[in-house]
Write a protein that holds these residues in place. Structure first.
Motif, mmCIF file in Angstrom:
data_model
loop_
_atom_site.group_PDB
_atom_site.id
_atom_site.type_symbol
_atom_site.label_atom_id
_atom_site.label_comp_id
_atom_site.label_asym_id
_atom_site.label_seq_id
_atom_site.Cartn_x
_atom_site.Cartn_y
_atom_site.Cartn_z
ATOM 1 N N VAL A 51 -3.031 0.609 6.602
ATOM 2 C CA VAL A 51 -3.627 -0.358 5.683
ATOM 3 C C VAL A 51 -4.767 -1.154 6.321
ATOM 4 C CG1 VAL A 51 -1.610 -0.615 4.193
ATOM 5 C CG2 VAL A 51 -1.773 -1.988 6.282
ATOM 6 N N ASP A 59 -2.480 -6.862 -5.360
ATOM 7 C CA ASP A 59 -3.562 -7.075 -4.411
ATOM 8 C C ASP A 59 -3.114 -8.204 -3.490
ATOM 9 O OD1 ASP A 59 -5.907 -8.092 -3.125
ATOM 10 O OD2 ASP A 59 -7.152 -7.219 -4.687
ATOM 11 N N CYS A 108 -4.192 -0.139 -6.320
ATOM 12 C CA CYS A 108 -4.901 0.866 -7.098
ATOM 13 C C CYS A 108 -4.035 1.343 -8.264
ATOM 14 C CB CYS A 108 -5.279 2.045 -6.206
ATOM 15 S SG CYS A 108 -5.977 3.454 -7.092
ATOM 16 N N ALA A 122 -11.217 -2.076 4.716
ATOM 17 C CA ALA A 122 -9.980 -2.746 4.302
ATOM 18 C C ALA A 122 -9.760 -3.938 5.227
ATOM 19 C CB ALA A 122 -8.792 -1.783 4.369
ATOM 20 N N SER A 123 -9.711 -5.123 4.675
ATOM 21 C CA SER A 123 -9.705 -6.341 5.479
ATOM 22 C C SER A 123 -8.385 -6.569 6.202
ATOM 23 C CB SER A 123 -10.004 -7.556 4.588
ATOM 24 O OG SER A 123 -9.855 -8.745 5.309
ATOM 25 N N GLY A 134 0.808 -1.215 0.000
ATOM 26 C CA GLY A 134 0.000 0.000 0.000
ATOM 27 C C GLY A 134 0.839 1.262 0.000
ATOM 28 N N ASP A 163 0.922 -1.342 -4.726
ATOM 29 C CA ASP A 163 -0.408 -0.828 -4.420
ATOM 30 C C ASP A 163 -1.403 -1.559 -5.315
ATOM 31 O OD1 ASP A 163 -1.192 2.001 -2.773
ATOM 32 O OD2 ASP A 163 -2.757 1.149 -4.049
#
Length: 281
Positions: free
Chosen positions: A142, A122, A96, A147-148, A68, A94
């Protein structure tokens, strides 16, 4: 008049009274995406690593995987502000694509490409590198509502099982136990729908801690130490220092380590285990 959504700000990085580097970081004034903004935890993670590694750095030089990475402040700062030879490589990741594209732009802007690489990743999938070659896994901010933390725990446990010598350093932000930090997070796109003004700890972080204990991932939470606070104070403009103070930013930071031995410099001893025993090389 419309203010541009993107801005480039300078971030000096100081250690022991010396400005090690001045980073030029392009970021969005407001999400989305969340990862295109520079969040306080990224500053804290950078200064923790610089303080903990000290003048010499980890033996043989660190090979860092950052989860992240967002705008890239931590990864670029490690490359440019660490002592020569103390960091061999940083892989900034990241999930994204837009955040990662901005991170790549910032790496190029700061001429940090000789040490910092990027990968879209991911954590539900296998790491984009050989875990056996990584010495440190770092991540900032994070775990939050949406967000898990359980997925992060699962990935960290798998990497630790594959490489028992791996050092993990996490800065998590307690947004949901009341205070102004929750409001700041909500304004910047972090879902604050579950804010509990009487809660002892952010429910997302509590769930993260429980998941770590359930799978036997050895984590400790501990104070960040005077060296980190001093370095941040020297690095942040006074306006930003005041903002951090008014928002309760510093008390909201929770630092977790795993596989850390022999705290260096001003680093404090571990406060207590989250999973089992652990103790920065």
């Amino acid at each position: 008049y419309h203010r541009p959504m993107w801005q480039v700000l300078e971030h000096p990085v100081s250690l022991a009274g010396e400005v090690r580097a001045t980073l030029r970081i392009r970021e969005r004034r407001a999400p989305p995406p969340i990862g295109a903004a520079v969040w306080p935890a990224s500053h804290v993670l950078l200064h923790w690593a610089l303080d903990a590694w000290g003048a010499a750095g980890p033996s043989g030089g660190a090979m860092v995987l950052e989860i992240g990475s967002g705008a890239g402040l931590t990864a670029i700062g490690l490359a440019l502000a660490s002592q020569p030879g103390s960091v061999r490589s940083v892989l900034a990741t990241d999930a994204c694509p837009e955040a990662l594209a901005n991170c790549r732009r910032n790496i190029a802007e700061n001429n940090a490409g000789h040490l910092v690489r990027t990968a879209e990743w991911d954590i539900a999938f296998e790491p984009p590198c050989d875990v056996q070659e990584i010495t440190h896994v770092l991540a900032a901010d994070v775990v939050y509502h949406g967000a898990s933390g359980a997925q992060l725990v699962s990935r960290l446990k798998a990497m630790r099982d594959a490489n028992p010598k791996l050092v993990i350093g996490l800065i998590l932000v307690d947004r949901f136990s009341g205070g102004a930090v929750a409001s700041l997070g909500a304004m910047n796109g972090v879902n604050a729908a579950t804010v509990n003004l009487t809660a002892r700890l952010d429910p997302a972080i509590e769930a993260f801690e429980r998941a770590a204990a359930d799978v036997g991932l050895e984590l400790h939470w501990e104070p960040l130490g005077e060296g980190v606070a001093r370095g941040l104070t020297e690095s942040l403009p006074w306006v930003e220092q005041t903002r951090w103070h008014l928002l309760g930013t510093w008390p909201s930071m929770r630092f977790y380590t795993s596989g850390v031995h022999g705290h260096g410099g001003s680093h404090a001893q571990s406060e207590g285990p989250v999973g089992a025993d652990s103790s920065l090389t």
